[in-house]
Design an enzyme around this catalytic site. Structure first.
Site, PDB file in Angstrom:
ATOM      1  CB  ALA A 147      -0.910  -0.002   1.220  1.00  0.00           C
ATOM      2  CE  LYS A 148       3.166   6.854  -4.103  1.00  0.00           C
ATOM      3  NZ  LYS A 148       4.599   6.550  -3.889  1.00  0.00           N
ATOM      4  CB  ALA A 149      -0.491   4.065   3.480  1.00  0.00           C
TER       5      ALA A 149
END
Length: 307
Positions: A147-149
């Protein structure tokens, strides 16, 4: 790096002035980093501005939100169309697009601004000096690396700040098993004996869109490329090492921990991949993989169809 603001930001289906894009100080995202986001390059081509792999980026945004139980209120097509609308409304020929989804109110923002070479224009040819960070990449089953969080990037900040404080342009993180993972915001590739290795996703690696593109170009050009666990010391005896990413594009590394990589400058395989990559993105070569979406055309239209 200060941002050069544009006129409009897309917010939940409407264009609002840049300075009106505000959230409350007590929003969940401020305290807990509960956002997912993307970074998308829009390139100036001879057919007009075109967004690079916008569908793949927006799909990753949706997937990142799904992992963090933040369902997108907008479809993939709606998000892709919004990106094109934003670039057109701001009259940009090339730019960086930042989609952002935050927890709490189902809010989605898209902003764009001018952005050149992330590590400096000269770095694309001369390369940069980097170090192995003392900070490891995220451990499995703690924060999801796929995830690109926003919260994940606190780890990235530690890696990059340490590198800058010690006189390097960037840092390389190892995974919790001591194998090479990635840069603070870049995937990494190692060239040795004419073949290319890159760490697998199991090494706490973000599945980079540019990473995927470079692997495709390697197949096109007949360059062997494989995912493999990479021990730290292999970086020191590599013929070439380079970063990939939306921001970094394809940037060679000339030294790691003050040990010269190869000849200490961009190597022939890195150069070949750069030339192919930028030729496609500029329109000098056909967009054979349909990576570019003209901002003046419907989502999914190939470059050259926009008038």
């Amino acid at each position: 790096m200060a941002l050069k603001k544009t006129e409009w930001i897309w917010h939940n289906g409407k264009m609002i002035p840049w300075d009106k894009a505000q959230i409350h100080v007590l929003s969940h995202v401020v305290s807990y980093g509960s956002s997912v986001f993307e970074g998308i390059r829009c390139y100036e081509t001879k057919h007009g501005p075109a967004a690079f792999r916008v569908r793949e980026h927006m799909q990753r945004l949706i997937h990142s939100g799904h992992i963090y139980r933040m369902e997108s209120p907008y479809t993939l097509d709606q998000l892709c169309s919004a990106a094109g609308d934003l670039v057109r409304e701001n009259r940009m020929n090339s730019c960086y697009i930042r989609p952002l989804m935050i927890r709490g109110y189902g809010e989605v923002y898209l902003a764009c601004w001018e952005w050149g070479a992330y590590l400096g224009a000269e770095a694309l040819e001369q390369g940069v000096d980097v170090c192995i960070s003392s900070w490891a990449r995220l451990a499995p089953n703690t924060l999801p690396s796929i995830a690109k969080a926003g919260a994940n990037y606190m780890n990235s900040q530690l890696i990059r700040m340490e590198a800058l404080a010690n006189g390097y342009a960037e840092g390389i993180a190892l995974d919790t098993n001591g194998y090479v993972s990635e840069g603070s915001g870049e995937n990494i590739f190692v060239v040795r004996d004419g073949a290319i290795l890159t760490p697998p996703l199991a090494s706490s690696v973000l599945p980079g869109i540019t990473r995927s593109s470079v692997m495709t170009l390697c197949e096109d050009l007949g360059i062997p490329v494989h995912e493999a666990m990479i021990p730290r010391e292999m970086l020191y005896i590599a013929d070439e090492v380079f970063f990939t990413g939306t921001a970094a594009e394809i940037t060679p590394l000339r030294s790691i921990d003050r040990i010269t990589v190869g000849a200490g400058r961009r190597g022939p395989i890195t150069k070949r991949l750069q030339e192919e990559f930028f030729a496609i993105l500029s329109g000098a070569k056909p967009d054979r993989h349909n990576w570019l979406t003209p901002v003046g055309a419907p989502v999914g239209s190939p470059v050259g169809s926009a008038r």
